[in-house]
Design a protein around this motif. Structure first.
Motif, mmCIF file in Angstrom:
data_model
loop_
_atom_site.group_PDB
_atom_site.id
_atom_site.type_symbol
_atom_site.label_atom_id
_atom_site.label_comp_id
_atom_site.label_asym_id
_atom_site.label_seq_id
_atom_site.Cartn_x
_atom_site.Cartn_y
_atom_site.Cartn_z
ATOM 1 N N LEU A 91 -4.921 2.134 -5.951
ATOM 2 C CA LEU A 91 -5.189 1.230 -4.823
ATOM 3 C C LEU A 91 -6.353 0.302 -5.148
ATOM 4 N N ALA A 135 -5.258 1.707 3.830
ATOM 5 C CA ALA A 135 -4.777 2.410 2.649
ATOM 6 C C ALA A 135 -5.332 3.831 2.608
ATOM 7 N N MET A 152 0.849 -1.199 0.000
ATOM 8 C CA MET A 152 0.000 0.000 0.000
ATOM 9 C C MET A 152 0.877 1.239 0.000
#
Ligand code: FES
Lengths: 247, 167
Positions: free
Chosen positions: B35, B46, B14
Motif C-alpha cells: 500500500l 486502506a 486499495m
C-alpha cells in the motif's frame, strides 16, 4: 523446592515467579508494571532483587524471574536501593505529574531531578492499560509511534469505535494517567462519550451499554432489558441463597 | 451509511492490493508495504480495509503503521528525503544535515513542502553506518553528506536553494 527470601525459608513450585512467591510470604517488593491479571512484564524494573545461586549473585526483575532451583534472595541491599532510586528518578522525569511517582520519589529520598520534558505527564508506558484493553477484547488503545514520541493512544487519536467504555484501562493504571471525565449521566474516556445506563434495582447509573453487551457476550448470556449493578446483583444472589436455605 | 460512487472508486485499487494476500495476520506487514509503495503513504481507508481483511483490530494495525519508519500516514512528497539519525550518523553530525534540510526546505522532519515536492523524515538506522552520515533521496543513497551536498541534492531534484550569505 526450597528458597530463602530475606532469610525466611519458603517453598516454591518450579516455574513460579519470584515476585509471586515473595508476595505470598508477605515480603514487600515495590512494583509498577506488574498486575495479578497479566503476570510480570519486566518493563519498569522496580521489582529488582538480588538472586544468589551457588557462588553467583545477580540482579533480576522478580516479576519475570521463574524459580528453577534453590536460590537465596535479598530484596533490599544498598546496591538495590541505589539502583531503585535511580530508576525512580528516571520514572519521575518521565511522569512527574503522577502522585504515585511523586510519593515514591519522596519515599526513596530522591533529589534534584533533571527538569522533565512534560511536567504534567503521568504515563510511564508500562502497557498495563493496553493489556487490559486487549483482555476485554476491545484493543481500542495501543502504543503509537516510537522512541521518545511513543505514547498510548487510540488510532488517529480519535474516539475509537472499538472502545466499549469499560474503563479497565483507567482502573489498572498504576499512575492514574488515564482520565475519565464524568458529567451527569455521561462519561468520556479516550475522547469517546458514553451514556451511563441505570441499574434496574437501585436506579444508580453504573455502566455503558456497549460494556453490558460485551459482558453478556463474554459470559454467553442474552442481554435482557433490565440490568443490575454489581451491588444489586450481589444482593439478589445473596437473597436467593438465603431463600434456598429456608427449609 | 451510503458510500459515494467516488469513494467506492478510490477504494477499489486499495481493495485489490489488500486482497492479493490471504486473510491472515502474518501478511499484515506485506500488505502495508504494498500500500505504501502504491500510494506513497498509508491512506486511512486502506488501513481500515487491511484490518478488516486480516481480522486484526485497527488499533494494532495503526500501532504497526506508526512504528515502522518505512510507513507514512500522510502523503509523502514527490521527492522523499530521509536523513539517517542513527547512532553512527548522529556521531558523524547528522544534525548538521538535518538542520540544513530544514532550513533549505522550510519544513520539519515528518512534513512535506506546501507544493508537495519534498518531504523530510529522519530514520533510525539505514544499516549503512560505514558511509555516515547518510541521506536517501527517493531510494538513492548519498554517502558522507555535507551541508553543501544537501543543497546540491535538493537542486538536482529541481528545488530552489538560497545560497548561504557570507561564505
Ligand atoms: S514490576 Fe517487575 S519490572 Fe515492573
Amino acid at each position: 523446592m526450597k528458597i530463602v527470601i530475606d532469610g525466611i525459608e519458603t517453598a516454591a513450585s518450579p516455574g513460579e515467579m519470584l515476585l509471586e512467591v515473595a508476595r505470598r510470604l508477605g515480603v514487600r517488593i515495590p512494583t509498577l508494571c506488574y498486575h495479578e491479571a497479566f503476570g510480570g512484564q519486566g518493563v519498569c524494573r522496580l521489582c529488582l532483587v538480588e538472586v544468589t545461586a551457588g557462588e553467583v549473585s545477580r540482579l533480576v526483575a522478580s516479576c519475570t524471574y521463574p524459580v528453577t532451583g534453590e536460590i537465596e534472595v535479598r530484596t533490599t541491599t544498598p546496591e538495590i536501593e541505589r539502583i531503585r532510586r535511580h530508576i525512580i528518578m528516571l520514572l519521575h522525569r518521565r511522569a512527574p505529574g503522577s502522585e504515585f511517582i511523586q510519593e515514591l520519589y519522596r519515599e526513596y529520598g530522591c533529589q534534584e531531578n533533571v527538569p522533565a520534558p512534560d511536567p504534567d505527564e503521568r504515563c510511564i508506558m508500562c502497557r498495563l492499560c493496553v493489556n487490559a484493553c486487549e483482555a476485554v477484547g476491545a484493543c481500542a488503545i495501543t502504543a503509537v509511534d516510537r522512541g521518545t514520541d511513543k505514547r498510548i493512544d487510540t488510532p488517529y487519536g480519535e474516539a475509537s469505535p472499538d472502545c466499549i467504555g469499560c474503563c479497565a484501562c483507567a482502573e489498572v493504571c498504576p499512575t492514574k494517567a488515564i482520565g475519565v471525565s464524568r458529567a451527569a449521566g455521561h462519561y468520556t474516556i479516550w475522547n469517546r462519550e458514553f451514556e451511563l445506563e441505570r441499574c434496574a434495582g437501585c436506579g444508580r447509573p453504573f455502566t455503558s451499554r456497549p460494556c453490558q453487551e460485551r459482558i453478556a457476550r463474554l459470559s454467553g448470556q442474552e442481554l435482557s432489558g433490565a440490568q443490575l449493578c454489581p451491588e444489586c446483583r450481589k444482593k439478589q444472589a445473596g437473597s436467593r441463597v438465603a431463600l434456598s436455605m429456608i427449609p | 451509511m451510503a458510500i459515494e460512487p467516488q469513494q467506492a472508486a478510490a477504494q477499489r485499487p486499495m481493495e485489490q492490493i489488500v486482497r492479493r494476500y490471504p486473510p491472515e495476520q502474518r501478511y499484515l506487514l506485506a500488505i502495508m508495504q504494498d500500500l505504501q509503495k502504491e500510494f506513497n503513504y498509508l491512506p486511512r481507508e486502506a488501513l481500515g480495509l487491511t484490518a478488516a481483511h486480516v481480522r486484526v483490530p485497527l488499533g494494532k494495525v495503526y500501532s504497526m503503521a506508526t512504528f515502522y519508519k518505512a510507513f507514512s500516514l500522510t502523503p509523502r512528497g514527490r521527492v522523499s528525503l530521509r536523513a539517517c539519525d542513527g547512532t553512527a550518523c548522529h556521531i558523524k553530525r547528522s544534525q548538521v544535515i538535518i538542520d540544513e534540510l530544514r532550513k533549505c526546505l522550510g519544513i520539519q522532519p515528518g512534513e512535506t513542502t506546501a507544493d508537495g515536492e519534498f518531504s523530510l523524515e529522519t530514520v533510525n538506522c539505514l544499516g549503512a553506518c560505514a558511509i555516515a552520515p547518510v541521506l536517501v533521496a527517493n531510494h538513492k543513497v548519498h554517502a558522507k553528506v555535507t551541508a553543501a551536498a544537501v543543497r546540491e541534492i535538493i537542486k538536482s531534484y529541481g528545488g530552489r536553494v538560497d545560497e548561504p550569505v557570507g561564505n
